[in-house]
Design a protein around this motif. Structure first.
Motif, PDB file in Angstrom:
ATOM      1  N   VAL A 172      -6.041  -3.247  -7.406  1.00  0.00           N
ATOM      2  CA  VAL A 172      -7.020  -2.713  -6.463  1.00  0.00           C
ATOM      3  C   VAL A 172      -7.768  -1.578  -7.151  1.00  0.00           C
ATOM      4  O   VAL A 172      -7.155  -0.670  -7.725  1.00  0.00           O
ATOM      5  CB  VAL A 172      -6.346  -2.188  -5.176  1.00  0.00           C
ATOM      6  N   SER A 173      -9.093  -1.628  -7.098  1.00  0.00           N
ATOM      7  CA  SER A 173      -9.932  -0.592  -7.709  1.00  0.00           C
ATOM      8  C   SER A 173     -10.831   0.011  -6.648  1.00  0.00           C
ATOM      9  O   SER A 173     -11.442  -0.718  -5.840  1.00  0.00           O
ATOM     10  CB  SER A 173     -10.784  -1.188  -8.838  1.00  0.00           C
ATOM     11  N   ALA A 174     -10.912   1.343  -6.605  1.00  0.00           N
ATOM     12  CA  ALA A 174     -11.816   2.057  -5.706  1.00  0.00           C
ATOM     13  C   ALA A 174     -12.773   2.872  -6.567  1.00  0.00           C
ATOM     14  O   ALA A 174     -12.343   3.702  -7.378  1.00  0.00           O
ATOM     15  CB  ALA A 174     -11.047   2.959  -4.760  1.00  0.00           C
ATOM     16  N   THR A 175     -14.099   2.651  -6.393  1.00  0.00           N
ATOM     17  CA  THR A 175     -15.113   3.364  -7.155  1.00  0.00           C
ATOM     18  C   THR A 175     -16.015   4.128  -6.197  1.00  0.00           C
ATOM     19  O   THR A 175     -16.468   3.590  -5.181  1.00  0.00           O
ATOM     20  CB  THR A 175     -15.959   2.384  -7.974  1.00  0.00           C
ATOM     21  N   VAL A 176     -16.244   5.403  -6.508  1.00  0.00           N
ATOM     22  CA  VAL A 176     -17.067   6.253  -5.649  1.00  0.00           C
ATOM     23  C   VAL A 176     -18.274   6.738  -6.436  1.00  0.00           C
ATOM     24  O   VAL A 176     -18.172   7.067  -7.631  1.00  0.00           O
ATOM     25  CB  VAL A 176     -16.265   7.451  -5.092  1.00  0.00           C
ATOM     26  N   GLN A 177     -19.442   6.762  -5.750  1.00  0.00           N
ATOM     27  CA  GLN A 177     -20.651   7.372  -6.270  1.00  0.00           C
ATOM     28  C   GLN A 177     -20.988   8.553  -5.381  1.00  0.00           C
ATOM     29  O   GLN A 177     -21.145   8.401  -4.173  1.00  0.00           O
ATOM     30  CB  GLN A 177     -21.807   6.363  -6.296  1.00  0.00           C
ATOM     31  N   THR A 210     -12.403  -3.036  -4.532  1.00  0.00           N
ATOM     32  CA  THR A 210     -12.375  -4.412  -5.047  1.00  0.00           C
ATOM     33  C   THR A 210     -10.945  -4.792  -5.380  1.00  0.00           C
ATOM     34  O   THR A 210     -10.196  -3.990  -5.957  1.00  0.00           O
ATOM     35  CB  THR A 210     -13.243  -4.545  -6.307  1.00  0.00           C
ATOM     36  N   ILE A 211     -10.568  -6.051  -5.005  1.00  0.00           N
ATOM     37  CA  ILE A 211      -9.222  -6.561  -5.285  1.00  0.00           C
ATOM     38  C   ILE A 211      -9.352  -7.684  -6.309  1.00  0.00           C
ATOM     39  O   ILE A 211     -10.164  -8.611  -6.148  1.00  0.00           O
ATOM     40  CB  ILE A 211      -8.549  -7.076  -3.996  1.00  0.00           C
ATOM     41  N   TYR A 212      -8.510  -7.577  -7.361  1.00  0.00           N
ATOM     42  CA  TYR A 212      -8.536  -8.548  -8.452  1.00  0.00           C
ATOM     43  C   TYR A 212      -7.210  -9.306  -8.492  1.00  0.00           C
ATOM     44  O   TYR A 212      -6.123  -8.709  -8.352  1.00  0.00           O
ATOM     45  CB  TYR A 212      -8.743  -7.845  -9.788  1.00  0.00           C
ATOM     46  N   ALA A 213      -7.333 -10.633  -8.724  1.00  0.00           N
ATOM     47  CA  ALA A 213      -6.145 -11.465  -8.940  1.00  0.00           C
ATOM     48  C   ALA A 213      -5.621 -11.228 -10.357  1.00  0.00           C
ATOM     49  O   ALA A 213      -6.209 -10.478 -11.154  1.00  0.00           O
ATOM     50  CB  ALA A 213      -6.476 -12.931  -8.715  1.00  0.00           C
ATOM     51  N   SER A 214      -4.527 -11.915 -10.699  1.00  0.00           N
ATOM     52  CA  SER A 214      -3.880 -11.696 -11.996  1.00  0.00           C
ATOM     53  C   SER A 214      -4.777 -12.090 -13.163  1.00  0.00           C
ATOM     54  O   SER A 214      -4.610 -11.592 -14.280  1.00  0.00           O
ATOM     55  CB  SER A 214      -2.557 -12.471 -12.058  1.00  0.00           C
ATOM     56  N   THR A 217      -4.779   1.015  -8.224  1.00  0.00           N
ATOM     57  CA  THR A 217      -3.377   0.864  -7.846  1.00  0.00           C
ATOM     58  C   THR A 217      -3.092  -0.621  -7.742  1.00  0.00           C
ATOM     59  O   THR A 217      -4.010  -1.461  -7.836  1.00  0.00           O
ATOM     60  CB  THR A 217      -3.071   1.570  -6.518  1.00  0.00           C
ATOM     61  N   ASN A 218      -1.835  -0.985  -7.535  1.00  0.00           N
ATOM     62  CA  ASN A 218      -1.426  -2.378  -7.338  1.00  0.00           C
ATOM     63  C   ASN A 218      -0.895  -2.562  -5.925  1.00  0.00           C
ATOM     64  O   ASN A 218      -0.319  -1.645  -5.337  1.00  0.00           O
ATOM     65  CB  ASN A 218      -0.346  -2.786  -8.345  1.00  0.00           C
ATOM     66  N   VAL A 219      -1.083  -3.796  -5.412  1.00  0.00           N
ATOM     67  CA  VAL A 219      -0.525  -4.154  -4.113  1.00  0.00           C
ATOM     68  C   VAL A 219       0.149  -5.516  -4.243  1.00  0.00           C
ATOM     69  O   VAL A 219      -0.327  -6.388  -4.994  1.00  0.00           O
ATOM     70  CB  VAL A 219      -1.618  -4.170  -3.020  1.00  0.00           C
ATOM     71  N   ASN A 278      -4.161   4.800  -2.692  1.00  0.00           N
ATOM     72  CA  ASN A 278      -2.822   4.224  -2.519  1.00  0.00           C
ATOM     73  C   ASN A 278      -2.861   3.208  -1.398  1.00  0.00           C
ATOM     74  O   ASN A 278      -3.788   3.192  -0.563  1.00  0.00           O
ATOM     75  CB  ASN A 278      -1.767   5.304  -2.258  1.00  0.00           C
ATOM     76  N   ALA A 279      -1.842   2.322  -1.385  1.00  0.00           N
ATOM     77  CA  ALA A 279      -1.754   1.228  -0.407  1.00  0.00           C
ATOM     78  C   ALA A 279      -0.473   1.368   0.387  1.00  0.00           C
ATOM     79  O   ALA A 279       0.580   1.720  -0.146  1.00  0.00           O
ATOM     80  CB  ALA A 279      -1.793  -0.125  -1.108  1.00  0.00           C
ATOM     81  N   SER A 280      -0.550   1.046   1.685  1.00  0.00           N
ATOM     82  CA  SER A 280       0.634   1.085   2.553  1.00  0.00           C
ATOM     83  C   SER A 280       0.391   0.178   3.761  1.00  0.00           C
ATOM     84  O   SER A 280      -0.690   0.235   4.365  1.00  0.00           O
ATOM     85  CB  SER A 280       0.908   2.514   3.020  1.00  0.00           C
TER      86      SER A 280
END
Length: 610
Positions: free
Chosen positions: A562-567, A520-524, A577-579, A488-490
């Motif tokens: 916004v994407s969070a990937t864990v190994q 990683t943050i992605y644009a539209s 999530t979105n920001v 999540n983002a805040s």
């Protein structure tokens, strides 16, 4: 026929001198006993006592003495007589009054006509009586060895060493009784075996009017025959300031005091400089609060009353601080911390720690006496190998405190695990953790439900039996928790417009176990504009984004994915999530902060220049 008990009391150290003003006028002999850790002078509202004369009165040979005892809780009453010469004597219960259990109420001792307490002796002195009220009988005092010929039990010599041993045995008998409440009270008087006590008052200059206890008056030099104890003195003379104070006079003493009077000087002042420790102590001058800590005051010439107080410390009083015209009087006050004493009885013998510092042990006798502990709350720890450690937050009162400690027998738990540390719960309660194969925890004897856990692994449960001084070892292989991730983002939206308000946002990643994370943050248009890699712990971690792309250029307003990937341990999992970036809300916080800081700085400069 009535039996007479001839009371000749107290362990005393005769101390005279002019005494400073006291809230409670406790005679020096009683203070000396308290300082020697032999009595407790703190009052309570459970047990209060009085005599047929006021406390501190004189009794002459042949005068009868009786006590009035007010009890607020039911219990067993004991009265102990501690003489300066002779033996410590238990005067209640006795041969004539064996029943000593009382319900709440007010009672007179003696309460029957078979005997009296009668003052008698050949040596004058202060006399002290100790009262004990206990919710349970005290073995050492409950069945006195008395007869018609010896109706009162002798306990020990009143000399300090013997008296201390007696008190230790008394306290031991108290603390071995579990769940026992007890209260103490005391009173004192003076036995006058035919001596005269005088007070010789002189002044500089002579010829001053002297008044003693607002009753007797004369012109200095003057000699007064007085009773033992404290006496108020007032000296007055035309052209001089009135002096007031109090003096302690011991029984049979010929006390002399010489008071210099201060001339009256109109509108004359001096300086009173008071240094205090601790630095936050409260200072009063002439009964007016003047501040906390060191004080430098301009006051009128003459005598002033100074008191200094602070919770947890003995208060300081001085009613004769002389300030001369155009001079500085220096007064240094170091308050003495209030202290308490701790009697500990234990089964078995234990090692004692106070606030983590070793304070001694009870030894094979199972008993110890620790003195000089600062009053207030302390963490007490009692431990012994192959027993369950006991820890408590204990409020130590000034004077004597009593504790009975019973440790539970223990076995030892050891764990051969595939991962460390292993946290242990016994019957649902946290019991600590085991960090290595060769380390263990003491566990109460018996059968217990045991839980083994590690933050990244699933809990393992077993029912185990533990025997006294035996090791129970268990092999376990904990399984990893299923991989879980949340993101999540805040704040969201945030406004990276340079106004110092919500210019950045934080991405919070929560993992069930450690892993390597990439955000990683992605644009539209689904093009990556920013990323961050890091080794994340289990639990919550965070990464901050300032709204700029990797090349440092600010990103426009809009919604970003916004994407969070864990190994972790060969597994991969993602969360999204979105920001939102919205720079349209400008708060002027930066300008307000800068202007406010400038104004504050200007104000401080102007204050210094004044």
């Amino acid at each position: 026929m009535k039996r007479a008990f001839f009371i000749v009391l107290i362990f005393a150290v005769m101390i005279g001198g002019i005494m400073m003003a006291e809230q409670q006028k406790i005679p020096p002999e009683v203070e000396a006993l308290a300082a020697a850790k032999l009595i407790t002078i703190e009052p309570n509202n459970i047990l209060t006592v009085s005599m047929n004369k006021s406390m501190g009165s004189e009794y002459r040979n042949g005068e009868k003495i009786s006590f009035t005892v007010k009890i607020a809780k039911a219990g067993y009453l004991y009265i102990i007589d501690m003489p300066q010469y002779g033996t410590v004597t238990q005067i209640f219960p006795n041969y004539y009054q064996k029943k000593n259990f009382f319900n709440p109420g007010t009672y007179k001792i003696p309460s029957i006509s078979d005997y009296n307490f009668t003052a008698s002796g050949t040596r004058s002195g202060i006399e002290f009586v100790q009262f004990i009220l206990s919710s349970k009988p005290l073995d050492i005092l409950q069945q006195p060895k008395v007869s018609k010929d010896n109706p009162f039990q002798s306990l020990s010599s009143s000399q300090k060493e013997s008296f201390t041993k007696f008190k230790e045995s008394l306290v031991k008998s108290i603390v071995v009784i579990p769940d026992t409440d007890r209260w103490t009270a005391w009173t004192y008087f003076y036995l006058n075996a035919g001596v005269k006590t005088t007070l010789n008052v002189q002044s500089v200059p002579l010829g001053a009017k002297v008044i003693i206890d607002n009753t007797y008056s004369s012109i200095t030099p003057a000699v007064f025959q007085v009773s033992a104890g404290y006496h108020d003195i007032t000296l007055s003379m035309n052209g001089y300031q009135t002096w007031k104070g109090n003096v302690f006079v011991g029984i049979g003493e010929n006390k002399s005091v010489n008071i210099p009077l201060v001339p009256i000087q109109q509108n004359m002042t001096g300086v009173l400089s008071i240094d205090v420790m601790p630095s936050n102590a409260n200072v009063y001058v002439d009964n007016q609060f003047v501040g906390s800590g060191d004080q430098t005051l301009t006051v009128s010439t003459g005598y002033h009353f100074v008191s200094v107080s602070l919770s947890g410390y003995e208060s300081y009083y001085n009613d004769s601080v002389l300030v001369n015209a155009n001079q500085t009087t220096y007064l240094n006050v170091n308050l003495v911390p209030l202290t308490g004493n701790l009697y500990v009885y234990s089964q078995p013998y234990v090692q004692i720690y106070i606030d983590g510092t070793y304070a001694g042990g009870t030894g094979y006798s199972g008993y110890t006496y620790i003195t000089g502990i600062p009053a207030g709350y302390h963490v007490l720890t009692f431990s012994k190998e192959w027993y369950i450690q006991q820890k408590m937050n204990y409020n130590l009162n000034p004077g004597d405190n009593y504790l009975s400690v019973n440790l539970s027998q223990a076995g030892m738990l050891k764990v051969d695990s595939n991962v460390y540390p292993v946290k242990i719960k016994i019957d649902g309660q946290d019991y600590g953790q085991i960090d290595k194969t060769d380390k263990g925890l003491f566990v109460p004897v018996g059968s217990h439900d045991v839980e083994f856990s590690n933050p990244q692994y699933l809990t393992y449960k077993a029912n185990l039996n533990f025997a006294f001084q035996k090791v129970t070892e268990i092999p376990i292989s904990l399984e990893l928790k299923p991989l879980e991730i949340s993101l999540n983002a805040s704040p969201n939206p945030f406004s990276p417009n340079g106004d110092w308000f919500e210019d950045t946002t934080n991405f919070y990643v929560t993992l069930s176990r450690v892993g390597y994370v990439q955000i990683t943050i992605y644009a539209s248009n689904d093009v990556a504009v920013w990323y961050r890699n890091y080794n994340a712990p289990y639990g919550r971690s965070s990464v901050t984004w300032d709204g700029n792309a990797l090349n440092g250029n600010p990103m426009p307003n809009g919604v970003y994915r916004v994407s969070a990937t864990v190994q972790s341990y060969g597994q991969t999992m993602s969360a999204q999530t979105n920001v939102v970036i919205d720079r349209s809300h400008y708060t002027y916080l930066k300008e307000i902060t800068i202007i406010g800081g400038i104004l504050l700085l200007v104000g401080l400069v102007l204050l210094i220049l004044q």
